[in-house]
Motif scaffolding. Structure first.
Motif, mmCIF file in Angstrom:
data_model
loop_
_atom_site.group_PDB
_atom_site.id
_atom_site.type_symbol
_atom_site.label_atom_id
_atom_site.label_comp_id
_atom_site.label_asym_id
_atom_site.label_seq_id
_atom_site.Cartn_x
_atom_site.Cartn_y
_atom_site.Cartn_z
ATOM 1 N N ALA A 30 0.831 -1.213 0.000
ATOM 2 C CA ALA A 30 0.000 0.000 0.000
ATOM 3 C C ALA A 30 0.860 1.254 0.000
ATOM 4 N N LYS A 31 2.081 1.142 0.528
ATOM 5 C CA LYS A 31 3.025 2.278 0.550
ATOM 6 C C LYS A 31 4.155 2.035 -0.446
ATOM 7 N N ARG A 32 3.886 1.205 -1.438
ATOM 8 C CA ARG A 32 4.836 0.900 -2.516
ATOM 9 C C ARG A 32 6.174 0.403 -1.941
ATOM 10 N N ALA A 68 9.675 2.001 -3.266
ATOM 11 C CA ALA A 68 9.683 3.450 -3.519
ATOM 12 C C ALA A 68 10.738 4.170 -2.701
ATOM 13 N N LEU A 70 13.231 5.293 0.612
ATOM 14 C CA LEU A 70 13.066 5.731 1.998
ATOM 15 C C LEU A 70 11.626 6.141 2.275
ATOM 16 N N ASP A 71 11.101 5.712 3.425
ATOM 17 C CA ASP A 71 9.756 6.164 3.835
ATOM 18 C C ASP A 71 9.853 7.639 4.228
ATOM 19 N N LEU A 72 9.384 8.485 3.323
ATOM 20 C CA LEU A 72 9.561 9.933 3.514
ATOM 21 C C LEU A 72 8.761 10.447 4.717
ATOM 22 N N GLY A 115 16.265 4.626 -1.924
ATOM 23 C CA GLY A 115 16.723 3.571 -1.018
ATOM 24 C C GLY A 115 16.410 2.174 -1.529
ATOM 25 N N GLU A 118 19.241 1.431 -3.553
ATOM 26 C CA GLU A 118 20.395 1.175 -2.677
ATOM 27 C C GLU A 118 20.351 -0.247 -2.112
ATOM 28 N N TYR A 133 12.007 0.211 -13.195
ATOM 29 C CA TYR A 133 12.665 1.469 -13.563
ATOM 30 C C TYR A 133 13.438 2.006 -12.368
ATOM 31 N N GLU A 138 16.298 12.117 -5.120
ATOM 32 C CA GLU A 138 16.776 12.852 -3.943
ATOM 33 C C GLU A 138 16.880 14.352 -4.230
ATOM 34 N N ARG A 141 13.671 15.996 -3.822
ATOM 35 C CA ARG A 141 13.194 15.970 -2.422
ATOM 36 C C ARG A 141 14.074 16.814 -1.502
ATOM 37 N N GLY A 146 21.484 7.935 1.373
ATOM 38 C CA GLY A 146 22.030 7.666 2.713
ATOM 39 C C GLY A 146 22.151 6.187 3.014
HETATM 40 C C1 1HE Z 1 5.276 6.644 0.163
HETATM 41 C C2 1HE Z 1 6.475 6.607 -0.567
HETATM 42 C C3 1HE Z 1 7.672 6.937 0.111
HETATM 43 C C4 1HE Z 1 4.854 6.067 -1.887
HETATM 44 N N1 1HE Z 1 7.585 7.263 1.421
HETATM 45 N N2 1HE Z 1 5.265 6.976 1.455
HETATM 46 N N3 1HE Z 1 11.225 8.116 -2.812
HETATM 47 C C5 1HE Z 1 10.494 8.861 -3.661
HETATM 48 O O1 1HE Z 1 10.642 10.043 -3.758
HETATM 49 C C6 1HE Z 1 9.432 8.119 -4.429
HETATM 50 C C7 1HE Z 1 8.064 8.566 -3.970
HETATM 51 N N4 1HE Z 1 6.978 7.735 -4.513
HETATM 52 C C8 1HE Z 1 6.536 7.855 -5.793
HETATM 53 O O2 1HE Z 1 7.075 8.570 -6.624
HETATM 54 C C9 1HE Z 1 5.299 7.072 -6.145
HETATM 55 O O3 1HE Z 1 4.630 6.743 -4.940
HETATM 56 C C10 1HE Z 1 5.582 5.752 -6.916
HETATM 57 C C11 1HE Z 1 6.045 6.106 -8.326
HETATM 58 C C12 1HE Z 1 6.606 4.871 -6.237
HETATM 59 C C13 1HE Z 1 4.272 4.927 -7.007
HETATM 60 O O4 1HE Z 1 3.209 5.723 -7.525
HETATM 61 P P1 1HE Z 1 1.700 5.237 -7.349
HETATM 62 O O5 1HE Z 1 0.830 6.203 -8.091
HETATM 63 O O6 1HE Z 1 1.595 3.792 -7.690
HETATM 64 O O7 1HE Z 1 1.397 5.332 -5.763
HETATM 65 P P2 1HE Z 1 1.142 6.623 -4.849
HETATM 66 O O8 1HE Z 1 -0.331 6.967 -4.882
HETATM 67 O O9 1HE Z 1 2.073 7.722 -5.145
HETATM 68 O O10 1HE Z 1 1.534 6.085 -3.411
HETATM 69 C C14 1HE Z 1 0.747 5.126 -2.710
HETATM 70 C C15 1HE Z 1 0.943 5.381 -1.240
HETATM 71 O O11 1HE Z 1 2.303 5.096 -0.906
HETATM 72 C C16 1HE Z 1 0.717 6.824 -0.845
HETATM 73 O O12 1HE Z 1 0.235 6.835 0.506
HETATM 74 P P3 1HE Z 1 -1.347 7.061 0.798
HETATM 75 O O13 1HE Z 1 -1.439 6.914 2.287
HETATM 76 O O14 1HE Z 1 -1.643 8.441 0.278
HETATM 77 O O15 1HE Z 1 -2.065 5.962 0.026
HETATM 78 C C17 1HE Z 1 2.115 7.415 -0.851
HETATM 79 O O16 1HE Z 1 2.245 8.529 0.022
HETATM 80 C C18 1HE Z 1 2.897 6.237 -0.300
HETATM 81 N N5 1HE Z 1 4.295 6.308 -0.678
HETATM 82 N N6 1HE Z 1 6.185 6.248 -1.835
HETATM 83 C C19 1HE Z 1 6.411 7.279 2.052
HETATM 84 N N7 1HE Z 1 8.861 6.897 -0.481
HETATM 85 C C20 1HE Z 1 18.503 6.259 2.980
HETATM 86 S S1 1HE Z 1 18.312 7.587 1.964
HETATM 87 C C21 1HE Z 1 17.294 7.102 0.639
HETATM 88 C C22 1HE Z 1 16.703 8.315 0.018
HETATM 89 C C23 1HE Z 1 15.510 7.986 -0.807
HETATM 90 O O17 1HE Z 1 15.054 6.856 -0.879
HETATM 91 S S2 1HE Z 1 14.815 9.278 -1.636
HETATM 92 C C24 1HE Z 1 13.551 8.579 -2.617
HETATM 93 C C25 1HE Z 1 12.224 8.639 -1.934
#
Ligand code: 1HE
Length: 264
Positions: A30-32, A68, A70-72, A115, A118, A133, A138, A141, A146
């Motif tokens: 649900a949170k991808r 997807a 890190l849990d943002l 992440g 990673e 894909y 980052e 955002r 990290g």
């Molecule tokens: C999340 C996250 C997340 C989804 N943290 N909650 N990562 C990103 O910047 C990627 C962010 N996510 C996306 O771009 C999209 O969600 C997806 C392309 C992966 C999928 O899209 P989609 O249309 O299938 O789903 P959605 O409607 O965007 O998301 C579904 C739910 O998952 C939604 O929550 P809801 O409660 O509103 O249903 C989103 O908020 C939640 N969700 N991705 C928290 N990442 C150690 S450092 C590492 C640094 C990083 O990883 S930066 C990259 C972060």
């Protein structure tokens, strides 16, 4: 009698063991499969208690996406010190995967972001289906990798490519990714997990000391000066070939009891 399973939250990981292969599913579809502390620490616990009988591990994502990243939602309240400790915690866990006794294979589909990428990079083999894909958003955002991404990803795809992904948000497809080093295998749609398990079964049949050498010695040798590397190689080779398992396998080949190398 109450049904305990109906009141507890679903596990953050699914764990299945078939033969010598343990399959670990990231289980927050649900949170991808965003990676919260709970998932990362559960991975750590799983690796710390890896049964001796396990010879290879497969990571995959439950649902359409690998992860997807890190849990943002856990990021907003963290100050600099907490962020430093958090990153070092990810390093500890991903190092445990990379330097484990057994190889890990990542089965990738859908988002392999931040992440999530990673985590895939900490595995030893990556298998993608055409929906996979790769992205590092980052830059968008306002954060930085990290989870060891700046150490591991350039070794796979190069610093320039990683910098482009972080600066421009460029996304690579699975088809591009297999040519560029993001994955070593590309399957048909929906085929990544089955292929990863097939590879894991094969890997688990290797002599344990060879797998150990590939995981522990090869990366050190590849980073060492040539002369240090050659000496390390000689030492590792002599230890490996003196193992009883090696002697038995070589005898089997010479007695025509072992498989031959075949093309393709
Ligand atoms: C999340 C996250 C997340 C989804 N943290 N909650 N990562 C990103 O910047 C990627 C962010 N996510 C996306 O771009 C999209 O969600 C997806 C392309 C992966 C999928 O899209 P989609 O249309 O299938 O789903 P959605 O409607 O965007 O998301 C579904 C739910 O998952 C939604 O929550 P809801 O409660 O509103 O249903 C989103 O908020 C939640 N969700 N991705 C928290 N990442 C150690 S450092 C590492 C640094 C990083 O990883 S930066 C990259 C972060």
């Amino acid at each position: 009698m109450t049904d305990a399973t109906s009141t507890t939250a679903p596990s953050l990981l699914t764990i299945d063991t078939v033969g010598r292969v343990m399959t670990i599913g990231l289980n927050r579809p649900a949170k991808r499969n965003a990676l919260n502390d709970g998932i990362i620490l559960e991975i750590e616990r799983t690796f710390a208690a890896l049964p001796e009988a396990i010879g290879a591990v497969v990571f995959h994502g439950i649902g359409a996406h690998f992860s997807a990243g890190l849990d943002l939602s856990e990021l907003s309240e963290r100050d600099a010190t907490a962020g430093l400790m958090h990153s070092r915690m990810w390093h500890r866990v991903f190092d445990a995967i990379q330097h484990a006794r057994v190889p890990s294979i990542a089965a990738l589909q859908g988002a392999v972001i931040g992440g999530g990428l990673e985590l895939a990079c900490a595995c030893h083999i990556r298998v993608a289906d055409p929906t996979a894909y790769y992205a590092l958003p980052e830059g968008q955002r306002g954060i930085f990798v990290g989870g060891g991404g700046s150490v591991r990803l350039p070794r796979l795809v190069g610093v320039a490519r990683m910098a482009d992904m972080m600066l421009t948000g460029r996304v690579y497809t699975a088809t591009e990714g297999v040519g560029l080093g993001f994955s070593q295998y590309l399957t048909e749609q929906g085929g990544a997990l089955a292929k990863a398990v097939e590879l894991a079964e094969r890997v688990a049949q290797n002599a344990p000391l060879t797998n150990f050498a590939v995981l522990q010695a090869l990366p050190l040798i590849a980073e060492a000066s040539p002369q240090t590397g050659l000496m390390l190689e000689a030492l590792m080779a002599s230890v490996a070939q003196s193992d009883q398992e090696a002697k038995k396998r070589i005898r089997d080949f010479l007695d025509r009891k072992a498989g031959k190398v075949k093309p393709g």
